[in-house]
Design a protein around this motif. Structure first.
Motif, PDB file in Angstrom:
ATOM      1  N   VAL A  11      -4.627  -3.519   5.007  1.00  0.00           N
ATOM      2  CA  VAL A  11      -3.223  -3.120   4.890  1.00  0.00           C
ATOM      3  C   VAL A  11      -3.122  -1.663   5.321  1.00  0.00           C
ATOM      4  CG1 VAL A  11      -1.208  -2.930   3.384  1.00  0.00           C
ATOM      5  CG2 VAL A  11      -2.918  -4.719   2.958  1.00  0.00           C
ATOM      6  N   ASN A  12      -2.286  -1.400   6.304  1.00  0.00           N
ATOM      7  CA  ASN A  12      -2.115  -0.041   6.817  1.00  0.00           C
ATOM      8  C   ASN A  12      -1.473   0.867   5.780  1.00  0.00           C
ATOM      9  OD1 ASN A  12      -3.191  -0.541   9.394  1.00  0.00           O
ATOM     10  ND2 ASN A  12      -1.254  -1.406  10.078  1.00  0.00           N
ATOM     11  N   ALA A  13      -1.585   2.168   6.011  1.00  0.00           N
ATOM     12  CA  ALA A  13      -0.992   3.167   5.124  1.00  0.00           C
ATOM     13  C   ALA A  13       0.509   2.937   5.005  1.00  0.00           C
ATOM     14  CB  ALA A  13      -1.269   4.565   5.669  1.00  0.00           C
ATOM     15  N   ASN A  14       1.015   3.038   3.776  1.00  0.00           N
ATOM     16  CA  ASN A  14       2.451   2.893   3.498  1.00  0.00           C
ATOM     17  C   ASN A  14       3.044   1.640   4.129  1.00  0.00           C
ATOM     18  OD1 ASN A  14       2.834   5.410   1.983  1.00  0.00           O
ATOM     19  ND2 ASN A  14       2.193   6.331   3.908  1.00  0.00           N
TER      20      ASN A  14
ATOM     21  N   ASN B 259       0.847  -1.188   0.000  1.00  0.00           N
ATOM     22  CA  ASN B 259       0.000   0.000   0.000  1.00  0.00           C
ATOM     23  C   ASN B 259       0.884   1.241   0.000  1.00  0.00           C
ATOM     24  OD1 ASN B 259      -1.948   1.941   0.336  1.00  0.00           O
ATOM     25  ND2 ASN B 259      -2.582   1.275   2.367  1.00  0.00           N
ATOM     26  N   ASP B 260       0.863   1.993  -1.094  1.00  0.00           N
ATOM     27  CA  ASP B 260       1.675   3.201  -1.217  1.00  0.00           C
ATOM     28  C   ASP B 260       0.862   4.471  -1.003  1.00  0.00           C
ATOM     29  OD1 ASP B 260       3.929   1.686  -1.739  1.00  0.00           O
ATOM     30  OD2 ASP B 260       3.641   1.737  -3.908  1.00  0.00           O
ATOM     31  N   THR B 261      -0.230   4.384  -0.249  1.00  0.00           N
ATOM     32  CA  THR B 261      -1.048   5.568   0.032  1.00  0.00           C
ATOM     33  C   THR B 261      -0.968   5.909   1.518  1.00  0.00           C
ATOM     34  OG1 THR B 261      -3.081   4.335   0.534  1.00  0.00           O
ATOM     35  CG2 THR B 261      -2.676   4.892  -1.787  1.00  0.00           C
ATOM     36  N   ASN B 262      -1.582   7.008   1.889  1.00  0.00           N
ATOM     37  CA  ASN B 262      -1.566   7.475   3.275  1.00  0.00           C
ATOM     38  C   ASN B 262      -2.806   7.055   4.050  1.00  0.00           C
ATOM     39  OD1 ASN B 262       0.957   8.742   3.120  1.00  0.00           O
ATOM     40  ND2 ASN B 262       0.033  10.508   2.100  1.00  0.00           N
ATOM     41  N   GLU B 263      -3.512   6.032   3.599  1.00  0.00           N
ATOM     42  CA  GLU B 263      -4.654   5.517   4.337  1.00  0.00           C
ATOM     43  C   GLU B 263      -4.747   4.002   4.221  1.00  0.00           C
ATOM     44  OE1 GLU B 263      -8.738   5.702   2.278  1.00  0.00           O
ATOM     45  OE2 GLU B 263      -7.718   7.488   1.549  1.00  0.00           O
TER      46      GLU B 263
END
Length: 152
Positions: A103-106, A76-80
């Motif tokens: 999946v947690n942020a980043n 996950n390459d996002t901030n959420e």
């Protein structure tokens, strides 16, 4: 002498338990890692990019001779946080949700799905940005194993 032996054994056991911790969250095996009974066979690897809150992979078929353990993975390459759903699409009722992970942020995570007929299934992954409906961005992969990949 007994204390030294006990200390040495305790350190060896600690190291043996620590090594699998470093392997968590790693992507499924690449296609070149196809030797041995518990090595994975890559079914697909793709980049998941969407701006409308959901990304769905194409359907991919497993091969029965490659085992009944299906591992899916997402970076996950996002901030959420996102939810990753594994669907089996060759069932009697067309599409059947079989597993889900968050999946947690980043961060990255993987999960293993098993049934005695999983190796002959057709699958797709859906990634959902459920908190805001925003971007989905990162890599996704699906691999197949003859034995549980985390219990080698």
């Amino acid at each position: 002498m007994k204390k030294l032996l006990s200390l040495t054994l305790a350190l060896m056991m600690t190291a043996a338990l620590a090594i699998p911790a470093f392997a968590t969250g790693t992507p499924p095996a690449a296609p070149s890692e196809t030797t041995g009974t518990s090595s994975g066979i890559s079914i697909f690897t793709d980049t998941a990019i969407s701006t409308n809150g959901t990304w769905t992979s194409p359907e991919y078929s497993a091969t029965s001779s490659n085992g009944n353990y299906i591992r899916y993975w997402h970076q996950n390459d996002t901030n959420e946080k996102v939810k990753v759903y594994l669907y089996r699409t060759d069932t009697k009722y067309n599409t059947n949700y079989v597993s889900m992970m968050t999946v947690n942020a980043n961060d990255q995570s993987s999960k293993v799905f098993y049934t005695r007929t999983a190796g002959s299934g057709t699958y797709k992954i859906t990634i959902e940005a459920y908190e805001s409906g925003g971007d989905v961005n990162g890599d996704a992969a699906l691999a197949q194993y003859t034995s549980h990949p985390d219990l080698k």
